[in-house]
Write an enzyme that holds these catalytic residues in place. Structure first.
Site, PDB file in Angstrom:
ATOM      1  N   LYS A  22       0.773  -1.244  -0.086  1.00  0.00           N
ATOM      2  CA  LYS A  22       0.084  -0.005   0.011  1.00  0.00           C
ATOM      3  C   LYS A  22       0.749   1.185   0.076  1.00  0.00           C
ATOM      4  CE  LYS A  22      -1.830   1.505   4.163  1.00  0.00           C
ATOM      5  NZ  LYS A  22      -1.580   3.110   4.170  1.00  0.00           N
ATOM      6  N   ASN A  23       1.899   1.451   0.710  1.00  0.00           N
ATOM      7  CA  ASN A  23       2.689   2.587   1.070  1.00  0.00           C
ATOM      8  C   ASN A  23       3.740   2.632  -0.163  1.00  0.00           C
ATOM      9  OD1 ASN A  23       1.269   3.093   3.215  1.00  0.00           O
ATOM     10  ND2 ASN A  23       3.020   2.346   4.572  1.00  0.00           N
ATOM     11  N   ARG A 100      -5.003  10.560   4.310  1.00  0.00           N
ATOM     12  CA  ARG A 100      -3.728  11.593   4.265  1.00  0.00           C
ATOM     13  C   ARG A 100      -2.523  11.815   3.213  1.00  0.00           C
ATOM     14  NH1 ARG A 100      -2.272  13.296   8.667  1.00  0.00           N
ATOM     15  NH2 ARG A 100      -0.503  13.999   7.809  1.00  0.00           N
ATOM     16  N   CYS A 124      -3.763  13.010  12.903  1.00  0.00           N
ATOM     17  CA  CYS A 124      -4.382  11.781  13.038  1.00  0.00           C
ATOM     18  C   CYS A 124      -4.249  11.005  14.272  1.00  0.00           C
ATOM     19  CB  CYS A 124      -4.054  11.038  11.670  1.00  0.00           C
ATOM     20  SG  CYS A 124      -2.633   9.861  12.216  1.00  0.00           S
ATOM     21  N   ARG A 129       1.529  14.700  13.014  1.00  0.00           N
ATOM     22  CA  ARG A 129       1.907  14.469  11.529  1.00  0.00           C
ATOM     23  C   ARG A 129       1.976  15.754  10.815  1.00  0.00           C
ATOM     24  NH1 ARG A 129      -0.513   8.676   9.448  1.00  0.00           N
ATOM     25  NH2 ARG A 129       1.500   8.953   8.376  1.00  0.00           N
ATOM     26  N   PRO A 130       2.970  16.459  11.188  1.00  0.00           N
ATOM     27  CA  PRO A 130       3.447  17.711  10.322  1.00  0.00           C
ATOM     28  C   PRO A 130       3.835  17.398   8.997  1.00  0.00           C
ATOM     29  CG  PRO A 130       5.177  17.131  11.782  1.00  0.00           C
ATOM     30  CD  PRO A 130       4.054  16.238  12.224  1.00  0.00           C
ATOM     31  N   ASP A 132       5.906  20.058   7.808  1.00  0.00           N
ATOM     32  CA  ASP A 132       6.797  21.299   7.628  1.00  0.00           C
ATOM     33  C   ASP A 132       8.088  20.875   6.620  1.00  0.00           C
ATOM     34  OD1 ASP A 132       7.317  19.507   9.800  1.00  0.00           O
ATOM     35  OD2 ASP A 132       9.432  20.609   9.863  1.00  0.00           O
ATOM     36  N   ASP A 314       5.053   0.739  11.962  1.00  0.00           N
ATOM     37  CA  ASP A 314       3.985   0.033  11.605  1.00  0.00           C
ATOM     38  C   ASP A 314       3.806  -1.365  11.909  1.00  0.00           C
ATOM     39  OD1 ASP A 314       3.524   2.412  10.460  1.00  0.00           O
ATOM     40  OD2 ASP A 314       3.617   1.848   8.520  1.00  0.00           O
ATOM     41  N   ILE A 336       8.970   6.712  16.481  1.00  0.00           N
ATOM     42  CA  ILE A 336       8.375   7.365  15.413  1.00  0.00           C
ATOM     43  C   ILE A 336       7.326   8.300  15.682  1.00  0.00           C
ATOM     44  CG2 ILE A 336       7.951   7.479  13.188  1.00  0.00           C
ATOM     45  CD1 ILE A 336      10.569   6.417  13.633  1.00  0.00           C
ATOM     46  N   ARG A 407      -8.807  -0.602   4.943  1.00  0.00           N
ATOM     47  CA  ARG A 407      -7.589   0.412   4.221  1.00  0.00           C
ATOM     48  C   ARG A 407      -6.362  -0.096   3.980  1.00  0.00           C
ATOM     49  NH1 ARG A 407      -5.696   4.589   7.904  1.00  0.00           N
ATOM     50  NH2 ARG A 407      -4.403   4.761   5.890  1.00  0.00           N
TER      51      ARG A 407
HETATM   52  C1  UD1 Z   1       4.661   6.752   6.379  1.00  0.00           C
HETATM   53  C2  UD1 Z   1       3.695   5.814   6.288  1.00  0.00           C
HETATM   54  C3  UD1 Z   1       3.353   5.277   7.557  1.00  0.00           C
HETATM   55  C4  UD1 Z   1       4.637   5.190   8.732  1.00  0.00           C
HETATM   56  C5  UD1 Z   1       5.535   6.188   8.551  1.00  0.00           C
HETATM   57  C6  UD1 Z   1       6.891   5.984   9.444  1.00  0.00           C
HETATM   58  C7  UD1 Z   1       2.601   5.924   4.422  1.00  0.00           C
HETATM   59  C8  UD1 Z   1       1.288   6.438   3.567  1.00  0.00           C
HETATM   60  N1  UD1 Z   1       2.588   6.180   5.549  1.00  0.00           N
HETATM   61  O1  UD1 Z   1       3.924   8.074   7.058  1.00  0.00           O
HETATM   62  O2  UD1 Z   1       2.384   4.139   7.546  1.00  0.00           O
HETATM   63  O3  UD1 Z   1       4.079   4.619  10.100  1.00  0.00           O
HETATM   64  O4  UD1 Z   1       6.047   6.533   7.290  1.00  0.00           O
HETATM   65  O5  UD1 Z   1       7.405   4.919   8.832  1.00  0.00           O
HETATM   66  O6  UD1 Z   1       3.608   5.741   3.710  1.00  0.00           O
HETATM   67  N2  UD1 Z   1       7.906  14.450  10.413  1.00  0.00           N
HETATM   68  C9  UD1 Z   1       8.092  15.982  10.311  1.00  0.00           C
HETATM   69  N3  UD1 Z   1       7.742  16.647   9.676  1.00  0.00           N
HETATM   70  C10 UD1 Z   1       7.319  16.350   8.203  1.00  0.00           C
HETATM   71  C11 UD1 Z   1       7.199  15.037   8.021  1.00  0.00           C
HETATM   72  C12 UD1 Z   1       7.482  14.209   9.061  1.00  0.00           C
HETATM   73  O7  UD1 Z   1       8.321  16.359  11.537  1.00  0.00           O
HETATM   74  O8  UD1 Z   1       7.098  17.304   7.416  1.00  0.00           O
HETATM   75  C13 UD1 Z   1       8.079  13.463  11.122  1.00  0.00           C
HETATM   76  C14 UD1 Z   1       6.855  12.767  11.790  1.00  0.00           C
HETATM   77  O9  UD1 Z   1       6.331  13.508  12.900  1.00  0.00           O
HETATM   78  C15 UD1 Z   1       7.417  11.643  12.185  1.00  0.00           C
HETATM   79  C16 UD1 Z   1       8.702  11.313  11.410  1.00  0.00           C
HETATM   80  O10 UD1 Z   1       8.874  12.514  10.674  1.00  0.00           O
HETATM   81  O11 UD1 Z   1       7.874  11.722  13.670  1.00  0.00           O
HETATM   82  C17 UD1 Z   1       8.343  10.133  10.414  1.00  0.00           C
HETATM   83  O12 UD1 Z   1       7.317  10.738   9.507  1.00  0.00           O
HETATM   84  P1  UD1 Z   1       6.984  10.218   7.990  1.00  0.00           P
HETATM   85  O13 UD1 Z   1       8.085   9.207   7.705  1.00  0.00           O
HETATM   86  O14 UD1 Z   1       6.825  11.403   7.120  1.00  0.00           O
HETATM   87  O15 UD1 Z   1       5.666   9.259   7.822  1.00  0.00           O
HETATM   88  P2  UD1 Z   1       4.691   9.348   6.879  1.00  0.00           P
HETATM   89  O16 UD1 Z   1       5.507   9.362   5.473  1.00  0.00           O
HETATM   90  O17 UD1 Z   1       3.485  10.434   7.049  1.00  0.00           O
END
Ligand code: UD1
Length: 431
Positions: A22-23, A100, A124, A129-130, A132, A314, A336, A407
């Site tokens: 999926k991811n 998302r 969520c 889930r920022p 930035d 996950d 995480i 999902r």
């Molecule tokens: C993806 C996966 C999710 C998994 C996660 C971590 C998908 C659709 N989802 O989520 O299932 O749990 O990877 O393996 O693929 N962060 C920031 N700023 C940002 C983006 C992220 O600070 O702009 C931080 C987040 O708060 C978190 C960490 O980075 O602590 C990892 O997040 P991220 O790898 O971005 O997760 P997703 O891609 O949303």
């Protein structure tokens, strides 16, 4: 809303076919927006998240054609995507709030068409889930970004340009978005501290097949030399390491033996190491992994989630369910996401002995038996952990809010039934 009913106690034995990831599917479907030509994506899982993303792309103006096909021994979906001229560059709130990962249209639409309006997904159940990193990186590449009425309004005059970007966290989502944006930018982009998850390597191989110039797959430094145009391709996505890891725990917790067909052990090194420490036999075959927990003791092991190749967040909830019935104590640390312990109160309702320390650590003391209860959770992987607990609990467990499972777990009841679980879906209309 549908429910899943499980009567615990059956030992699982047989083969489980692991579906497409999926991811990986989600960013790869959005990468098709980078070309005017059609692309065909094979091995897509049959999941509601794929349906949701397809609806968003149709709203943008993508022509989508799909069929089911037999691939690697089981039924998969193949879709072709064609976006010669988008009708809309907006990802509305109603789509993004349901899924998302809709934010994967940000990089492709901005770099190809110079404008995008994306509803901010917000937090969520598992954390804030920022975004930035996604936004500041695009700004470094020349985008002008404004947040207005809950939307990211992003524009670029001409093409995005290359930049040297260092991520403060190795974000999977930001790595995918910036890879796609940089593929069509002018000049060279270097991403430092990029995510190294296998999903990223698969996206890179698809983009390179489309004509992109990306180096550094599987490392934390990615170098992307922008090109002017990408072409359509046919790409088969990798299989789902998280689904495979989830069924591996199902074999372990039921003292059963499952062969996970199409699972890739290379992507699961840390969870396999943990399973072996627990006492489970794991045999790696050319196209499958056999997880054998017959006649073995399960022993508690500490787990610490981390960026790939560390132990995946996950799979944390699923392994915690296993620790609930293992010998001794296990420390589970979630590194995480700041709020990924919602399964704990539900597991405790089933008789688990868990103490939470702060918001990131939990001590699980194994118990001899869990007992069935009606349970529910607020996210996908936590819901699977409750199914696992239900498989070994005494009595009949009902897991509510099945839409979370739909999902991300293709044909969950069918896969479990085929290996001997006493499980069924109760449709809302049956009640
Ligand atoms: C993806 C996966 C999710 C998994 C996660 C971590 C998908 C659709 N989802 O989520 O299932 O749990 O990877 O393996 O693929 N962060 C920031 N700023 C940002 C983006 C992220 O600070 O702009 C931080 C987040 O708060 C978190 C960490 O980075 O602590 C990892 O997040 P991220 O790898 O971005 O997760 P997703 O891609 O949303």
């Amino acid at each position: 809303m549908d429910k899943i009913k499980i009567v615990g106690g059956n030992q699982l034995r047989g083969k489980v076919y692991i579906s497409g990831a999926k991811n990986t599917a989600l960013p790869i479907i959005c990468a098709t927006l980078l070309s005017d030509e059609p692309s065909t994506i094979r091995n897509l899982p049959i999941l509601s998240d794929i349906k949701s993303l397809n609806l968003l792309l149709e709203q943008i103006g993508t022509k989508i054609e799909g069929k089911q096909e037999e691939l690697n021994g089981h039924t998969t979906q193949t879709f072709s995507y064609h976006t010669p001229k988008p009708e809309s560059l907006v990802a509305p709130y109603d789509y993004v709030r349901k899924m998302r990962a809709s934010y994967y249209v940000l990089g492709p639409l901005l770099t190809k068409y110079g404008h995008v309006e994306l509803s901010l997904p917000g937090g969520c159940a598992i954390g804030a889930r920022p975004m930035d990193i996604h936004l500041s990186s695009l700004e470094q590449m020349g985008a002008e970004i404004e947040i207005k009425n809950g939307y990211v309004m992003a524009d670029v005059n001409g093409r995005l340009h290359g930049a040297n970007i260092t991520f403060h966290s190795a974000s999977v989502g930001a790595t995918c978005n910036i890879l796609m944006a940089a593929a069509l930018a002018e000049g060279v982009t270097v991403i430092e501290n990029a995510a190294k998850e296998p999903e990223i390597a698969d996206l890179i191989s698809m983009l390179n097949e489309m004509g992109a110039k990306i180096e550094g797959a599987n490392t934390s430094t990615l170098t992307i030399t922008g090109v002017e145009k990408l072409h359509g391709v046919t790409h088969e996505i990798i299989n789902d390491r998280i689904e495979a890891g989830s069924y591996a725990v199902a074999a372990a917790i039921t003292h059963g033996c499952l062969e996970l067909i199409n699972a890739n052990a290379e992507h699961l090194q840390s969870p396999i190491d943990i399973l072996r420490k627990v006492g489970v036999k794991v045999e790696i075959r050319p196209n499958s992994i056999v997880v054998d927990a017959r006649n073995c003791e399960l022993n508690g092991v500490d787990i610490y989630t981390d960026y790939y190749p560390g132990f995946p967040t996950d799979l944390q909830a699923q392994f915690m369910a296993l620790m609930c019935v293992a010998n001794g104590a296990s420390m589970v640390t979630e590194n995480i996401w700041e709020n990924r312990f919602m399964h704990i109160p539900e597991l405790m309702r089933m008789g688990a002995n868990i103490n939470v320390h702060g918001h990131a650590s939990a001590i699980v003391r194994g118990v001899k038996k869990l007992s069935a209860a009606p349970v529910m959770s607020t996210d996908l992987r936590a819901s699977f952990s409750l199914v696992l607990a239900g498989l070994v609990a005494e009595g009949e467990t009902t897991v509510n809010r099945v839409y979370h499972l739909d999902r991300g777990y293709e044909a969950l009841e069918e896969k479990f039934k085929a290996v001997g679980a006493n499980i069924e879906r109760i449709k809302e209309s049956d009640e």
